[in-house]
Design a protein around this motif. Structure first.
Motif, short mmCIF file in Angstrom:
data_model
loop_
_atom_site.label_atom_id
_atom_site.label_comp_id
_atom_site.label_asym_id
_atom_site.label_seq_id
_atom_site.Cartn_x
_atom_site.Cartn_y
_atom_site.Cartn_z
N ASP A 279 0.84 -1.20 0.00
CA ASP A 279 0.00 0.00 0.00
C ASP A 279 0.88 1.25 0.00
O ASP A 279 2.11 1.16 -0.18
N TYR B 84 -0.37 -5.31 1.10
CA TYR B 84 -1.74 -4.94 0.78
C TYR B 84 -2.73 -6.03 1.15
O TYR B 84 -3.91 -5.76 1.39
N ASP C 188 -3.02 -7.44 3.85
CA ASP C 188 -3.55 -7.18 5.19
C ASP C 188 -4.83 -6.36 5.12
O ASP C 188 -5.75 -6.55 5.93
N HIS C 189 -4.88 -5.44 4.15
CA HIS C 189 -6.07 -4.60 4.00
C HIS C 189 -7.27 -5.42 3.53
O HIS C 189 -8.36 -5.34 4.12
N VAL D 152 -10.85 -6.13 5.56
CA VAL D 152 -12.17 -5.76 5.04
C VAL D 152 -13.10 -6.97 5.06
O VAL D 152 -14.25 -6.89 5.49
N ASP E 133 -14.34 -1.15 3.78
CA ASP E 133 -13.12 -0.66 3.11
C ASP E 133 -12.77 0.74 3.61
O ASP E 133 -11.61 1.03 3.96
N HIS F 106 -11.46 0.68 7.33
CA HIS F 106 -10.08 0.22 7.52
C HIS F 106 -9.08 1.26 7.00
O HIS F 106 -8.02 1.47 7.60
N ASN F 107 -9.41 1.91 5.90
CA ASN F 107 -8.54 2.96 5.38
C ASN F 107 -8.48 4.18 6.30
O ASN F 107 -7.57 5.01 6.17
N ARG G 6 -3.18 4.73 10.69
CA ARG G 6 -2.87 4.85 9.26
C ARG G 6 -2.95 6.31 8.82
O ARG G 6 -2.10 6.78 8.06
N ASN H 105 -12.95 -0.70 12.95
CA ASN H 105 -12.49 0.63 13.35
C ASN H 105 -13.43 1.22 14.38
O ASN H 105 -14.23 2.12 14.07
#
Length: 228
Positions: free
Chosen positions: A34, A40, A42-43, A47, A125, A128-129, A134, A175
């Motif tokens: 990422d 990536y 992990d993302h 999700v 999505d 998590h972003n 982060r 989150n």
């Protein structure tokens, strides 16, 4: 006696499961990084995990939500693997490069929000972003750039497409820091005048039903003795 002939219909086909999607996501995104040079995979796993309270198609789409965006795997390839039409539809809808105007992020969010299932995947999505750690790391890496607000701006659009309790389930898993933001937004949207709220129109309590006494042998004998 000749050996029996087996047709393709007689041979059970392996079912594409949630676990299959998880493994495919790990393999397909294995070498990708990422913006912070982190794996990536992990993302996409986070999700998919965030959608554990929903049905298999939504969970599969969660794990594979970026597979059409970032890998050569096509919709037809997914269908050939056993992915359902519904899950493939969700994946297509959340794939930015397939939108009419991929450069218009907010227009893409409105398009996604037209479908309940796709909105759930995109909420996971987005959440998590938007993890605080982060966001801080991105700000530290690019201090000359203004804070990224597109995720925050997208949340009201996505949240409006689903039930608030569905949002809570996702945020609690991926989150929980966003739960306060959700509650604050709900408070702002609540236009009830609590200061002048009255209960004058509350329905009156119904009277308790009258229960007739049940005559027993003892009371019947007593009544006869009194009458004699």
């Amino acid at each position: 006696m000749s050996a029996p002939e087996f047709t393709e219909a007689q041979i059970p086909q392996p079912r594409f499961t949630v676990e299959t999607a998880r493994v495919l996501a790990e393999v397909a995104h294995n070498r990708q990084k990422d913006k912070l040079k982190r794996p990536y995979r992990d993302h996409v796993i986070a999700v998919g995990d965030a959608l554990a309270d929903f049905d298999d198609d939504i969970r599969i789409a969660g794990y594979l939500h970026d597979i059409a965006e970032d890998t050569p795997i096509t919709r037809q390839a997914l269908l050939d693997m056993g992915v359902s039409e519904r899950a493939a539809d969700i994946i297509e809808r959340v794939t930015n490069r397939l939108h009419d105007n991929p450069d218009d992020y907010q227009a893409g969010m409105h398009f996604i929000a037209e479908d309940h299932d796709a909105a759930l995947v995109k909420i996971a999505d987005n959440a998590h972003n938007s993890l605080p750690e982060r966001v801080r790391a991105l700000a530290a890496k690019w201090p000359d750039k203004p804070p990224v607000t597109k995720y925050q701006d997208a949340r009201p659009v996505l949240y409006a497409a689903v039930d608030v309790e569905e949002v809570r389930k996702i945020l609690a898993r991926v989150n929980p820091w966003l739960l306060k933001e959700l509650d604050d937004r709900l408070d702002d949207e609540d236009d009830t005048d609590y200061e002048n709220l009255t209960y004058d129109e509350a329905p009156a309590a119904e009277p308790a039903p009258v229960v007739e006494p049940v005559e027993t042998l003892e009371t019947a004998d007593s009544r006869r003795d009194g009458a004699s």
